[in-house]
Every structure is written in C-alpha cells, then in structure tokens.
Design a protein around this motif. Structure first.
Motif, short mmCIF file in Angstrom:
data_model
loop_
_atom_site.label_atom_id
_atom_site.label_comp_id
_atom_site.label_asym_id
_atom_site.label_seq_id
_atom_site.Cartn_x
_atom_site.Cartn_y
_atom_site.Cartn_z
N ALA A 175 0.93 -1.55 0.22
CA ALA A 175 0.55 0.19 0.02
C ALA A 175 1.04 1.30 0.05
N THR A 176 0.59 2.36 -0.79
CA THR A 176 1.31 3.30 -0.82
C THR A 176 0.52 4.88 -0.15
N THR A 177 -0.56 4.77 -0.01
CA THR A 177 -1.24 5.66 0.98
C THR A 177 -2.36 4.03 2.08
N ILE A 178 -2.17 4.83 2.83
CA ILE A 178 -3.03 4.37 3.57
C ILE A 178 -4.08 5.96 4.63
N ASN A 179 -5.17 5.08 4.58
CA ASN A 179 -6.44 5.87 4.49
C ASN A 179 -7.26 5.56 6.53
N ILE A 180 -7.16 6.51 6.69
CA ILE A 180 -8.47 6.47 8.70
C ILE A 180 -9.15 6.62 8.20
N PRO A 181 -10.00 6.36 8.39
CA PRO A 181 -11.67 6.65 8.03
C PRO A 181 -12.17 6.82 9.55
N ASP A 182 -13.47 7.79 9.78
CA ASP A 182 -13.30 7.69 11.11
C ASP A 182 -15.17 7.62 10.02
N ASP A 201 6.99 6.29 7.45
CA ASP A 201 7.18 7.15 7.05
C ASP A 201 7.57 7.20 5.20
N GLU A 202 6.61 5.33 5.19
CA GLU A 202 6.95 5.15 3.99
C GLU A 202 6.07 6.20 2.94
N VAL A 203 4.82 5.75 3.76
CA VAL A 203 3.52 6.15 3.06
C VAL A 203 2.68 7.03 3.12
N ILE A 204 1.53 7.53 2.68
CA ILE A 204 0.56 9.02 2.89
C ILE A 204 0.06 8.30 3.48
N PHE A 205 -0.29 8.62 4.96
CA PHE A 205 -1.15 9.43 5.62
C PHE A 205 -2.54 10.33 5.64
N ALA A 206 -3.54 9.27 5.29
CA ALA A 206 -5.21 10.50 4.50
C ALA A 206 -5.58 9.85 5.62
N THR A 207 -6.55 11.11 6.04
CA THR A 207 -7.98 11.51 6.94
C THR A 207 -9.61 11.44 6.20
N HIS A 208 -9.84 10.65 6.40
CA HIS A 208 -11.60 10.32 5.58
C HIS A 208 -12.24 10.57 7.03
N CYS A 209 -12.98 11.98 6.79
CA CYS A 209 -14.03 11.96 8.24
C CYS A 209 -15.70 12.12 7.66
N HIS A 210 -15.84 11.24 8.52
CA HIS A 210 -18.05 11.80 8.19
C HIS A 210 -18.45 12.64 9.89
N ASN A 211 -19.62 13.38 8.81
CA ASN A 211 -19.85 14.93 10.19
C ASN A 211 -20.63 15.01 11.17
N ASP A 212 -20.69 13.54 11.24
CA ASP A 212 -22.46 13.03 12.39
C ASP A 212 -22.51 14.18 13.86
#
Ligand code: KIV
Ligand code: ZN
Length: 390
Positions: free
Chosen positions: A167-174, A199-210
């Motif tokens: 994986a090249t991007t790791i997304n952290i969904p809320d 440190d080898e990947v991009i961390f992403a943030t994925h948020c919902h608005n509840d």
C-alpha cells in the motif's frame, strides 16, 4: 513518500462521486458524473475517487470513462477486500494515466463480526488483497474502515501488513463521525510513530460529519502528519456527510498562519462546482453553510452593512472573489440601516436628498417588517409611491 520539499503539501482526494453519491437520493447520471469529474480535474483535485466499479455496470462505465478523460488527477476506484472487486476496479481505472486502487475492510470489533473473521484471518486477508492490488497497479490505497473504533494495537498491526504488502497510501476513516479533533490528531500522530514503515507512505484522513466535526477532525489530522484529506463538494455524503472540500481548503488558505499547508486547488472554481453538485445531486446547500451557502457572503444588519460599505474586512475574513463569487451581497431587510438603503438606491440609479431618504427609509422599514427580504422591485415600488405623493 512525501519528500522534504512536499511536506507542506496536502493532497486533496475528492470522493463526491463515490462516498458523496452514496447519500440516499443523490444518484447522478453518467453524463453528470463525467461533468463533475472534469470540473474536479480542472480545479486541481489531486485524486478523484470516481466510483465503486463492482457496484453496478453504470459505476464501472463512469469510472472507466473518467479514467480515460481526466488530464491531471489520479483516478481511483473503490473495492472491497476480495480479488473479484479488485480486478474489476483495476479494469475500470486502467485507462487513467495515473490509476489507483482503493481497497478497504472494516477492522473494528463490530465490523470484524460481520464477515465473522478473527483477527488473524482478517490480517491474512488484508495481506493477500493488498498484495493482489499492488500486482495490478503501482498506486494502492488501503483503508481500515471504522479505524477510529479499532483497537490501537490491532490497527498498528494491520497497517504494517498493508504497507509491507505494497500500500502506498494508508487512509484512516472515521466512518461513523465519532472522533473529536484532539483524538483525531492523536491517532494519526501515534500511528505514524508506532507503525514500522509509516514514513514510507502517505497517511490520509477520511471523516464523516455525524457530530459536525468532520472539518475540524480532518484539519487536526493534517496538523498531526496526515497529508491527504478525503472530502466531497458541499460535504455531500452518507448520513450527515463527509468533510467538505471547500471548508478544509479555505481554512488552510485563510488561516495559513496557523495551518501552513498548501493544496493545488484553484479556489476561484469552488462556487461553480458547488452549485453544479447541488443541482445534479438534488441536495441543495443550506443557506448558512460555510463558504458556499447563499448567506456566506451576505450581510443584512445595519451595523454590518455600514461596516461592509466602508471596509469589507470588518465583517469578511475572505474575499468573495477567492471562491469565484463576483461580490458580497447586502440584502435589505428589517435589520438594514440607512447607509445600505442609500447604497442600494444609488446602485439602482436614484439620487435622493436627505429628506427624501428619510421618508423612503420610514416606508422601507414598515415594508421590511412585513417582508422577509426587500427586493429591488419593492424598492422601485416604494420610489414610485413616494414620487406620486410629491
Ligand atoms: O467512511 C468510510 O469508512 C469509507 C471507506 C470505504 C473508506 O468511506
Ligand atoms: Zn466514508
């Protein structure tokens, strides 16, 4: 993955056409999706999540054509954690110059119970599916769905597996909009610290608005090291929606002193795409929505209108032109003062002496008490009445 020079650059991943379209009732036609994708590409979105190719023939076709037509953006499709989904997704994004496969699985206890997998079985599945995706494309994003309710140790373990599998991007969904800003920042910082290879990947943030915290949570995550924000136009998305693209982008632009990050977004294109997404999705934007609401650059009260007429900065922290609006509006209503009425009259070509203005102002106030908003036609009628009585 980010070089030193890029450390202030935050990638904008737009999922209007995938998570946004998952809003009940927001379905868009094939042509509408192509049109929105073109607008996203033109405005400088880095990654367009164009759809969920296995979901339907229509989604597959839309992703495939967007992949073929888009000029700049990475084109991404979503797939569950199975080879069939991933193969279909790879096929759909194939024609993009920069294809990405985004594969996910729910990792929290509640989500693990659904496929009835224990922790080890799920870890193996993550390894196999991410490796499979990586054999098909170089750009693979992996998401542990419901990450914010997953045990921290297990989250670290599966992220490490996904990174090792390619994986090249790791997304952290809320996923359910449960997190609060401090927690969102804390989670990203701890993951970057704890996971080998982070440190080898991009961390992403994925948020919902509840709980109405999607924008704050996304910005907090960026502050802690995330370098990709997943968002949608107008905050369209499941239930209470996703992080709104226009909010995070404008927040980082207006408060660049506090959040010194850059995006590639041409913000002057925000208003046009907001209106188009509202029309094609059928989800009208609430009047007081930040940045793109009808009232976001409107001022009715006398004190505010007077201030605006003297210096717009008294009541505006950004210029309407920054988001592609030609000007702010000073709608007339019962809270408006003499200065705004005079400005409106001058705008409409009337020149009044002080006594006449006084008289029209009294009539205007009486009318404004009966009407929510006083329009140009109402002012013209007041002026006609006033001159016929002279
Ligand atoms: O909210 C979520 O968890 C998602 C995943 C599919 C990334 O949209
Ligand atoms: Zn989502």
């Amino acid at each position: 993955m980010t070089s030193k020079a890029d450390q202030d650059r935050v990638l904008i991943f737009d999922t209007t056409l995938r998570d946004g379209e998952q809003s009940p009732g927001a379905t868009m036609s094939h042509d509408e999706k192509l049109e929105i994708a073109e607008m996203l590409d033109d405005m400088g979105v880095d990654i367009i999540e164009a759809g969920f190719p296995i979901a339907s023939e229509g989604d597959f076709e839309a992703v495939s054509q967007i992949a073929e037509r888009s000029k700049n953006a990475v084109i991404c499709g979503l797939s569950r954690a199975n080879f069939k989904d991933i193969d279909r997704c790879a096929e759909a994004v194939r024609k993009s110059a920069r294809p990405r496969i985004h594969t996910f699985i729910g990792t929290s206890p509640l989500h693990r119970a659904i496929p009835n997998l224990n922790k080890d079985e799920m870890a193996d599945l993550i390894h196999d599916t991410v490796s499979h995706a990586r054999n098909l494309v170089d750009n693979v994003q992996w998401s542990p769905m419901d990450a914010t309710r997953t045990e921290f140790d297990y989250l670290c373990r599966v992220i490490e597996i996904a990174i090792k599998a390619g994986a090249t991007t790791i997304n952290i969904p809320d996923t359910v909009g449960y997190t609060a800003p401090r927690e969102s920042a804390d989670l990203i910082a701890r993951l970057i610290e704890a996971v080998p290879g982070a440190d080898e990947v991009i961390f992403a943030t994925h948020c919902h608005n509840d709980l109405g915290m999607a924008t704050a949570n996304a910005l907090a995550a960026v502050d802690a090291g995330a370098r990709q924000i997943e968002c949608t136009i107008n905050g369209l998305g499941e239930r209470a929606g996703n992080t709104a693209l226009e909010e995070v982008v404008m927040a980082m632009k207006v408060r660049n002193d506090l959040m010194p990050f850059q995006t590639g977004i041409d913000t002057t294109k925000i208003m046009a795409i907001s209106r188009r997404v509202a029309t094609v999705s059928g989800f009208q934007v609430q009047y007081n929505k930040a940045i793109v609401g009808k009232n976001a650059f409107a001022h009715e009260s006398g004190i505010h209108q007077d201030g605006m007429l003297k210096n717009a900065e008294t009541f505006e922290i950004m210029r309407p032109e920054d988001i592609g609006l030609s000007e702010s509006s000073l709608p007339l209503g019962k809270h408006s003062g003499r200065a705004a009425l005079r400005a409106k009259l001058e705008d409409m070509g009337y020149e009044l002496g002080d006594n006449q203005l006084k008289d029209v102002f009294v009539r205007f106030k009486a009318l404004a008490d009966r009407k929510k908003e006083v329009f140009d036609e109402d002012i013209a009628a007041l002026m006609r009445d006033s001159s016929s009585e002279d």
